[in-house]
Design a protein around this motif. Structure first.
Motif, short mmCIF file in Angstrom:
data_model
loop_
_atom_site.label_atom_id
_atom_site.label_comp_id
_atom_site.label_asym_id
_atom_site.label_seq_id
_atom_site.Cartn_x
_atom_site.Cartn_y
_atom_site.Cartn_z
N PHE A 130 -10.70 -9.38 -0.80
CA PHE A 130 -10.00 -9.88 0.42
C PHE A 130 -10.89 -11.26 1.90
CE2 PHE A 130 -7.59 -9.52 4.53
CZ PHE A 130 -6.22 -9.60 4.25
N ARG A 131 -11.85 -9.59 1.86
CA ARG A 131 -12.58 -10.81 2.60
C ARG A 131 -13.06 -12.49 2.11
NH1 ARG A 131 -10.82 -9.51 7.28
NH2 ARG A 131 -10.69 -6.95 7.12
N ILE A 132 -13.32 -12.23 1.10
CA ILE A 132 -13.79 -13.06 0.54
C ILE A 132 -13.13 -14.49 0.55
CG2 ILE A 132 -14.79 -14.62 -1.42
CD1 ILE A 132 -16.21 -11.47 -2.87
N ILE A 134 -0.01 5.05 -9.72
CA ILE A 134 -0.78 4.41 -8.63
C ILE A 134 0.02 3.15 -7.70
CG2 ILE A 134 -2.85 3.29 -7.14
CD1 ILE A 134 -3.97 4.44 -9.85
N VAL A 135 0.05 3.15 -6.21
CA VAL A 135 0.44 1.98 -6.22
C VAL A 135 -0.53 1.79 -4.36
CG1 VAL A 135 2.38 1.07 -4.61
CG2 VAL A 135 2.60 2.76 -5.69
N SER A 136 -0.59 0.32 -4.79
CA SER A 136 -1.65 -0.24 -3.52
C SER A 136 -1.00 -1.44 -2.76
CB SER A 136 -3.26 -0.22 -4.30
OG SER A 136 -3.19 -1.17 -4.84
N ILE A 137 -1.98 -2.39 -2.27
CA ILE A 137 -1.40 -2.90 -0.44
C ILE A 137 -3.17 -4.39 -0.86
CG2 ILE A 137 -1.20 -3.61 1.23
CD1 ILE A 137 0.11 -0.95 2.22
N ASP A 138 -2.27 -4.92 -1.15
CA ASP A 138 -3.70 -6.72 -1.44
C ASP A 138 -3.36 -7.23 -1.75
OD1 ASP A 138 -5.64 -5.68 0.85
OD2 ASP A 138 -6.80 -4.96 -0.22
N GLY A 139 -3.07 -7.38 -3.45
CA GLY A 139 -3.22 -8.23 -4.41
C GLY A 139 -4.13 -9.06 -4.90
N GLY A 196 -2.14 -1.04 -16.68
CA GLY A 196 -1.07 -0.31 -17.04
C GLY A 196 -1.44 1.64 -16.57
N TRP A 197 -3.02 0.95 -15.20
CA TRP A 197 -3.52 1.94 -14.69
C TRP A 197 -2.71 2.30 -13.09
CZ3 TRP A 197 -6.02 5.87 -15.77
CH2 TRP A 197 -7.07 5.96 -17.12
N LEU A 198 -2.31 0.62 -12.66
CA LEU A 198 -1.87 0.67 -11.66
C LEU A 198 -0.36 0.24 -11.93
CD1 LEU A 198 -4.63 0.32 -10.17
CD2 LEU A 198 -3.68 -0.87 -8.24
N HIS A 199 1.17 1.15 -10.94
CA HIS A 199 1.85 1.20 -11.14
C HIS A 199 3.22 -0.70 -10.01
CE1 HIS A 199 6.94 1.35 -11.25
NE2 HIS A 199 6.84 1.36 -9.94
N SER A 200 2.48 -1.04 -8.89
CA SER A 200 2.10 -2.24 -8.68
C SER A 200 1.45 -2.21 -7.29
CB SER A 200 3.97 -1.70 -8.09
OG SER A 200 4.19 -0.85 -7.01
N VAL A 201 1.37 -2.81 -6.27
CA VAL A 201 0.73 -4.03 -5.33
C VAL A 201 1.55 -4.32 -5.02
CG1 VAL A 201 -1.31 -4.92 -5.17
CG2 VAL A 201 -1.50 -3.95 -6.49
N ILE A 257 -0.68 8.78 -6.40
CA ILE A 257 -1.48 7.78 -5.19
C ILE A 257 -1.29 6.64 -4.92
CG2 ILE A 257 -3.90 6.79 -4.55
CD1 ILE A 257 -4.48 9.08 -7.04
N TYR A 258 -1.06 6.64 -3.51
CA TYR A 258 -1.09 5.58 -2.42
C TYR A 258 -1.83 5.30 -2.12
CZ TYR A 258 0.31 2.51 1.76
OH TYR A 258 0.30 2.04 2.79
N ALA A 259 -2.74 4.14 -2.30
CA ALA A 259 -4.35 3.82 -1.97
C ALA A 259 -4.29 2.10 -0.67
CB ALA A 259 -4.90 3.42 -2.95
N GLU A 260 -4.53 2.18 0.28
CA GLU A 260 -3.79 1.34 1.15
C GLU A 260 -4.59 -0.05 0.98
OE1 GLU A 260 -2.11 4.46 4.77
OE2 GLU A 260 -3.86 3.92 5.38
N ASN A 261 -5.87 0.17 0.28
CA ASN A 261 -5.87 -1.58 -0.07
C ASN A 261 -6.19 -1.67 -1.54
OD1 ASN A 261 -9.11 -0.47 -0.93
ND2 ASN A 261 -9.38 -2.14 1.10
N ASP A 262 -6.54 -2.24 -2.14
CA ASP A 262 -7.42 -2.48 -4.03
C ASP A 262 -8.18 -1.72 -4.09
OD1 ASP A 262 -4.27 -3.25 -4.11
OD2 ASP A 262 -5.11 -5.47 -4.55
#
Length: 353
Positions: A80-82, A284-289, A300-305, A257-262
């Motif tokens: 994200f920072r890059i 696992i659901v996370s936020i970033d992309g 198959g490890w993450l459900h959605s982002v 697991i809800y992770a608040e970033n990727d």
């Protein structure tokens, strides 16, 4: 610099909420514009008048020849920072800014304050800041106000007054991101079970709003879900892995697991692999992309982002150009974020960052 010349610097993204009484609201981001930021459709009533150069104080200046400062908050090990820093640098070059100064606080808030103070001392006429924390900016704000230096904050807010202490905030609706993540988690676990939250770093509005949005949505729509574990992973992959290892020990029957970033989500995947889990055993659901997270959906490890778009360069400099050209700028410029899941992850991988 003439008004015409300033406005010629504008890019394709349209800034919403620039007129008095307008404020950004919901609109879907089309996939064809996934690489750029799309501002939500203006509607509703804003609190107070839009910020103009006349109201803010100070004088217009030539953005191309002025010293412009960008303060990055975190170590650029995070995609994200890059992507964020690259977007600022690339757009500055594109619109002809010849004196862009970039600093990196390396995830140290005291260093970020010093960095920005030095940028002001070096004669910066415009500051774009990605704040590490939301509080503690008073020394910087006082110095910037004394010299009438407009500040645009991106991706995180500072707790201060728009158009007085800073110009505007450009970023996502983090509460809405949390709600959307909750919808995906409810879908993934069938509306019941035990869910853990890997919290982001404390002390900023992103963590607070992503947490509140998720919890409020779960409470509203899925009373069968219990949030049984919460611990900060500090938005870092290694810490996310460590916390998930603890989670597996203390809550072996966790369903999601809800992770608040990727980065934390990817750390969680490493921990689950180490524990002998298979893809999909724990949703696992996370936020970033980030591209790695979208690939993890394919695998198959993450459900959605839920996306949080870091490409602030075009919108930040367009906003500055409009402001210097005499247009009013809303106190919040809220962008629209897409989402990735099994239906689109493989085809959309190239659009992730």
């Amino acid at each position: 610099m003439s008004r015409t010349a300033i406005l010629a610097m504008a890019v394709l993204v349209t800034v919403a909420g620039c007129a008095k009484g307008e404020e950004p609201q919901t609109a879907a981001a089309p996939s064809s514009t996934a690489g750029q930021q799309v501002v939500k459709t203006p509607t509703g009533t804003a609190e107070g008048p839009a910020c103009t150069l006349e109201r803010f104080g100070g004088a217009a200046f030539d953005l191309k020849s002025a010293t412009v400062g960008f303060s990055q908050s975190e170590k650029e090990a995070n995609p994200f920072r890059i992507a964020e820093t690259k977007s600022i640098k690339d757009e500055a070059a594109k619109v002809g800014i010849t004196n862009l100064k970039v600093t990196n606080a390396q995830s140290q808030f005291s260093k970020q304050i010093t960095d920005v103070e030095q940028l002001i001392a070096q004669g910066a006429k415009l500051l774009v800041i990605a704040p590490l924390n939301s509080d503690g900016w008073e020394p910087v704000l006082q110095q910037a106000a004394a010299k009438k230096v407009p500040i645009i904050t991106v991706d995180r807010k500072i707790n201060a007054k728009a158009c007085t202490d800073y110009l505007t905030f450009i970023g996502s609706d983090f509460y809405e991101q949390g709600k959307r993540a909750a919808d995906k988690m409810i879908e993934a676990v069938g509306g019941k079970g035990k869910v853990a939250i890997l919290l982001g770093a404390p002390g900023n509005n992103v963590t607070t709003e992503r947490t509140n949005g998720f919890k409020d949505r779960v409470k509203e729509k899925a009373p069968g879900i219990t949030i049984s574990f919460e611990q900060t992973g500090e938005f870092a992959r290694e810490k996310g892995q460590q916390v998930t290892e603890q989670l597996i020990q203390s809550n072996p029957d966790i369903n999601g697991i809800y992770a608040e970033n990727d980065e934390m989500a990817l750390g969680a995947v490493t921990a689950l692999k180490g524990a002998g889990k298979q893809p999909g055993d724990i949703k696992i659901v996370s936020i970033d992309g980030t591209r790695s997270a979208v690939q993890a959906i394919v695998d198959g490890w993450l459900h959605s982002v839920i996306e949080s778009n870091p490409r602030f360069g075009p919108l930040a400099f367009e906003t500055a150009a409009k402001f210097l050209g005499g247009e009013g700028i809303a106190e919040k410029v809220i962008i629209s974020d897409r989402e990735y899941d099994q239906a689109n992850a493989k085809d959309s991988l190239g659009e992730a960052y």
